[in-house]
Design a protein around this motif. Structure first.
Motif, PDB file in Angstrom:
ATOM      1  N   ARG A  98       5.491   5.757   7.994  1.00  0.00           N
ATOM      2  CA  ARG A  98       4.031   5.618   7.909  1.00  0.00           C
ATOM      3  C   ARG A  98       3.612   4.193   8.273  1.00  0.00           C
ATOM      4  N   ILE A  99       4.431   3.227   7.859  1.00  0.00           N
ATOM      5  CA  ILE A  99       4.135   1.834   8.188  1.00  0.00           C
ATOM      6  C   ILE A  99       4.350   1.582   9.674  1.00  0.00           C
ATOM      7  N   ILE A 100       5.425   2.136  10.218  1.00  0.00           N
ATOM      8  CA  ILE A 100       5.707   1.980  11.651  1.00  0.00           C
ATOM      9  C   ILE A 100       4.580   2.578  12.491  1.00  0.00           C
ATOM     10  N   ASP A 101       4.061   3.719  12.070  1.00  0.00           N
ATOM     11  CA  ASP A 101       2.943   4.339  12.795  1.00  0.00           C
ATOM     12  C   ASP A 101       1.713   3.427  12.792  1.00  0.00           C
TER      13      ASP A 101
ATOM     14  N   LEU B 199       0.823  -1.213   0.000  1.00  0.00           N
ATOM     15  CA  LEU B 199       0.000   0.000   0.000  1.00  0.00           C
ATOM     16  C   LEU B 199       0.857   1.263   0.000  1.00  0.00           C
ATOM     17  N   GLU B 200       1.904   1.269   0.799  1.00  0.00           N
ATOM     18  CA  GLU B 200       2.689   2.486   1.014  1.00  0.00           C
ATOM     19  C   GLU B 200       3.858   2.663   0.048  1.00  0.00           C
ATOM     20  N   ILE B 201       4.336   1.562  -0.554  1.00  0.00           N
ATOM     21  CA  ILE B 201       5.502   1.640  -1.444  1.00  0.00           C
ATOM     22  C   ILE B 201       5.035   1.406  -2.887  1.00  0.00           C
TER      23      ILE B 201
ATOM     24  N   VAL C 109      15.922  -1.372  -0.879  1.00  0.00           N
ATOM     25  CA  VAL C 109      15.874  -0.999   0.544  1.00  0.00           C
ATOM     26  C   VAL C 109      15.643   0.498   0.684  1.00  0.00           C
ATOM     27  N   GLY C 110      16.376   1.294  -0.086  1.00  0.00           N
ATOM     28  CA  GLY C 110      16.217   2.744  -0.022  1.00  0.00           C
ATOM     29  C   GLY C 110      14.822   3.190  -0.412  1.00  0.00           C
TER      30      GLY C 110
ATOM     31  N   ARG D 247      14.426  10.390   4.207  1.00  0.00           N
ATOM     32  CA  ARG D 247      14.402  10.638   5.650  1.00  0.00           C
ATOM     33  C   ARG D 247      13.411   9.726   6.382  1.00  0.00           C
ATOM     34  N   GLY D 248      13.237   8.516   5.836  1.00  0.00           N
ATOM     35  CA  GLY D 248      12.373   7.539   6.494  1.00  0.00           C
ATOM     36  C   GLY D 248      10.887   7.807   6.347  1.00  0.00           C
ATOM     37  N   SER D 249      10.506   8.649   5.366  1.00  0.00           N
ATOM     38  CA  SER D 249       9.105   9.057   5.246  1.00  0.00           C
ATOM     39  C   SER D 249       8.168   7.877   4.971  1.00  0.00           C
TER      40      SER D 249
END
Length: 383
Positions: free
Chosen positions: A290-293, A240-242, A277-278, A284-286
């Motif tokens: 979102r996934i971690i949140d 979903l996010e990538i 991976v990048g 900056r981890g954007s």
């Protein structure tokens, strides 16, 4: 029963429930047949016909055309059958003749009504009672409701049977001691409290992403089990996010998860110009943030997959460094990992979490040894 009103009611029901009109008509005909038999003490030779164009309901009683018993005897056409006893002996006997004027009509009488009719055909007569509308409405109601429920269950099951292992968005509708009930539109899914992310708070009425772990059809309708701690949930979040994963530019090789604590996900790309991976981490981890949140702060290690199994195992054991990997049994998927003292705790992880997740990610059984332990095994590694 007014035909126009009946037809309008069927159309409204079809629109409201999303059920095919013919399904409703078929259910009504079955229900009205049962209602007539019950209230008018009819036998089984009844047919209900609902005109799809006018909504008019008519009931027909039909009789099967047969020979008259006495006529058959007189003409020598009485049917016989062969009976075989236990010893295999055959005997020709006359068939028991069954004639019921309520369901049968003789050929002679039938041809007075319909010229040229033959044995085995049926002849119909309309028998719709004047007060049938009132009786039918009362009697058929529950049968129709049941048929509509069955049709709704089939529609819901068809909608969700192909969604197993998919992620959907629902609304938290109810809660009991063991489960949350998630509104998915046409139906509800069950999110057991054992399947939420440890430590997260679920708010009533809030929108929530859930992973469909199981779809099972039963007599009460489809049972849809949901999860947020399944490793597949993380995979769907990455899709979903990538965008590159969703588009197939980056591929997910495997996912290993200790829900609420840490996830390891192995990714790769067949395009040498893409940094898998990048791309997953983002500027900056954007993206990863979102996934971690969504995972309530769960840590995520994105590691590069490598078709060199030793290199892949080394990547999976990150953040440990200076590792020496030996594939001891490729068939059984066993490997020896030799690590210096400085990286031993990182390789194993808290309560063995890091090596356990790395083993799941690589599908290898990993045996971690220090340099001294390896030396005692006869394995000498030059620093």
């Amino acid at each position: 029963m007014d035909g126009k009103k009946f037809k309008a009611a069927v159309a409204a029901l079809s629109d409201e429930k999303g059920i095919d009109v013919d399904t409703i008509y078929d259910a009504m005909e079955l229900a009205l047949t049962s209602a007539y038999k019950k209230n008018y003490h009819s036998l089984s030779n009844v047919r209900v016909d609902i005109n799809r164009e006018t909504g008019d309901i008519k009931i027909f009683s039909f009789k099967t055309v047969v020979f008259d018993e006495e006529w058959e005897k007189e003409e020598g056409k009485y049917e016989t059958e062969i009976i075989v006893d236990e010893d295999g002996n055959e005997e020709e006997v006359e068939k028991d003749y069954y004639y019921d004027e309520r369901i049968h009509i003789t050929l002679e009488d039938a041809r007075k009504i319909v010229a040229g009719i033959e044995i085995g055909e049926t002849i119909e007569e309309e028998v719709t009672p004047k007060d049938f509308g009132r009786v039918a409405a009362a009697t058929a109601k529950q049968v129709v409701i049941q048929k509509i429920r069955e049709a709704e269950r089939e529609i819901i099951n068809n909608e969700f049977e192909d969604k197993k292992d998919e992620m959907v968005v629902g609304t938290v509708a109810m809660e009991d001691v063991r489960n949350y009930y998630i509104d998915l539109g046409r139906t509800q899914g069950i999110l057991p409290k054992t399947e939420i992310i440890p430590g997260e708070k679920i708010q009533m009425g809030s929108s929530i992403k859930v992973y469909i772990s199981k779809v099972e059809n039963n007599s009460k309708g489809p049972l849809i089990l949901l999860s947020r701690n399944h490793y597949g949930f993380v995979k769907r979040l990455f899709e979903l996010e990538i965008p590159e994963i969703n588009e197939g530019i980056i591929l997910v090789y495997s996912v290993a998860r200790d829900a609420g604590n840490r996830t390891k996900i192995a990714v790769y790309s067949e395009n040498p110009n893409v940094d898998p991976v990048g791309a997953c981490i983002g500027e900056r981890g954007s993206r990863i943030n979102r996934i971690i949140d969504e995972l309530n702060g769960e840590k995520i290690d994105v590691v590069p997959y490598n078709n060199d199994e030793a290199r892949f195992i080394e990547n999976a054991l990150s953040p440990a460094k200076n590792l020496h990997i030996f594939i001891t049994d490729e068939k059984k998927k066993e490997a020896l990992v030799v690590v210096d003292n400085d990286n031993l705790s990182l390789a194993i992880g808290k309560r063995g979490q890091n090596v356990r997740l790395a083993a799941r990610l690589t599908h290898y059984k990993l045996d971690v040894k220090t340099l001294d332990e390896a030396s005692e095994m006869g394995i000498n590694i030059s620093e």
